[in-house]
Scaffold this motif. Structure first.
Motif, PDB file in Angstrom:
ATOM      1  N   GLU A 133      27.369  -7.649 -15.471  1.00 12.63           N
ATOM      2  CA  GLU A 133      26.613  -6.300 -15.318  1.00 12.63           C
ATOM      3  C   GLU A 133      27.782  -5.179 -15.303  1.00 12.63           C
ATOM      4  N   SER A 134      27.057  -3.876 -15.528  1.00 12.16           N
ATOM      5  CA  SER A 134      28.105  -2.626 -15.815  1.00 12.16           C
ATOM      6  C   SER A 134      28.911  -2.314 -14.677  1.00 12.16           C
ATOM      7  N   ALA A 135      28.186  -2.571 -13.363  1.00 11.29           N
ATOM      8  CA  ALA A 135      28.823  -2.169 -12.319  1.00 11.29           C
ATOM      9  C   ALA A 135      30.028  -3.112 -11.850  1.00 11.29           C
ATOM     10  N   GLN A 136      29.816  -4.416 -12.223  1.00  9.71           N
ATOM     11  CA  GLN A 136      30.905  -5.543 -11.861  1.00  9.71           C
ATOM     12  C   GLN A 136      32.047  -5.219 -12.753  1.00  9.71           C
ATOM     13  N   ALA A 137      31.786  -4.655 -14.266  1.00 11.35           N
ATOM     14  CA  ALA A 137      32.941  -4.548 -15.019  1.00 11.35           C
ATOM     15  C   ALA A 137      33.753  -3.342 -14.614  1.00 11.35           C
ATOM     16  N   ARG A 138      32.886  -2.096 -14.162  1.00 10.13           N
ATOM     17  CA  ARG A 138      33.411  -0.790 -13.535  1.00 10.13           C
ATOM     18  C   ARG A 138      34.287  -0.920 -12.241  1.00 10.13           C
ATOM     19  N   ALA A 139      33.840  -2.009 -11.577  1.00 14.69           N
ATOM     20  CA  ALA A 139      34.558  -2.241 -10.239  1.00 14.69           C
ATOM     21  C   ALA A 139      35.789  -2.762 -10.641  1.00 14.69           C
TER      22      ALA A 139
END
Length: 185
Positions: A133-139
């Motif tokens: 997920e995008s949020a996982q990668a951004r974090a």
């Protein structure tokens, strides 16, 4: 007007889109190949990137390295003293995302004690089969001091953004070093 040169390491697992990203960036979006052969060593892509809000530019020497040779002696030599890092993973392959930690550690080990500007980019061509997920990668990227970009070479989406960010980050470090030097004089 200053023209800087930066050695950019393009790293990630095999078949995550590193070569496609480098080639489409070099050709300004004009050269999308549907079929690529796996990189067996290292390809060099060179492109000058203007730095926004300045008259300066950064010539990126992008080393597109084969993803299967994570700890080879050849990569050790070619990766000496990188200026910037572009990590790439495929959103449909969770292992390619997990392995970004190993790629980052390898790149940072080349210049211990020095900040290595970097970005995390991904191949979102098959977003319908997304495993990361995008949020996982951004974090994760944020926790590592990296900027994060969703890219799709196939769809021609955001493919320049990682490299423009790297040029801007490298230029910023240059400006900081210049200010320190000028303060000493």
């Amino acid at each position: 007007m200053v023209k800087l040169a930066a050695k950019c390491i393009l790293a990630g697992d095999p078949a995550v889109g590193k070569t496609a990203l480098a080639q489409i960036f070099r050709s300004d979006g004009a050269q999308f190949q549907k079929n690529y052969t796996l990189t067996t060593g290292v390809d060099l892509v060179v492109k000058t990137v203007p730095v926004p809000d300045t008259a300066d530019s950064v010539e990126l020497f992008i080393l597109d390295s084969a993803g299967k040779e994570l700890f080879s002696e050849m990569l050790d030599k070619l990766w000496e003293s990188p200026s910037v890092l572009c990590l790439v993973y495929d959103v449909t392959n969770e292992q390619s995302f997990t392995n970004c930690s190993k790629w980052l550690e390898k790149a940072r080990s080349q210049i211990p004690g020095i900040t290595l500007p970097g970005v995390l980019g991904n191949k979102t061509d098959l977003a319908g089969r997304r495993a990361v997920e995008s949020a996982q990668a951004r974090a994760w990227a944020l926790s590592q001091g990296l900027e994060c970009f969703e890219t799709s070479v196939k769809e021609m989406i955001n493919y320049e953004a990682p490299f423009h960010s790297l040029a801007k980050q490298f230029h910023h470090l240059y400006q900081e070093k210049l200010e320190v030097f000028q303060a000493l004089v």
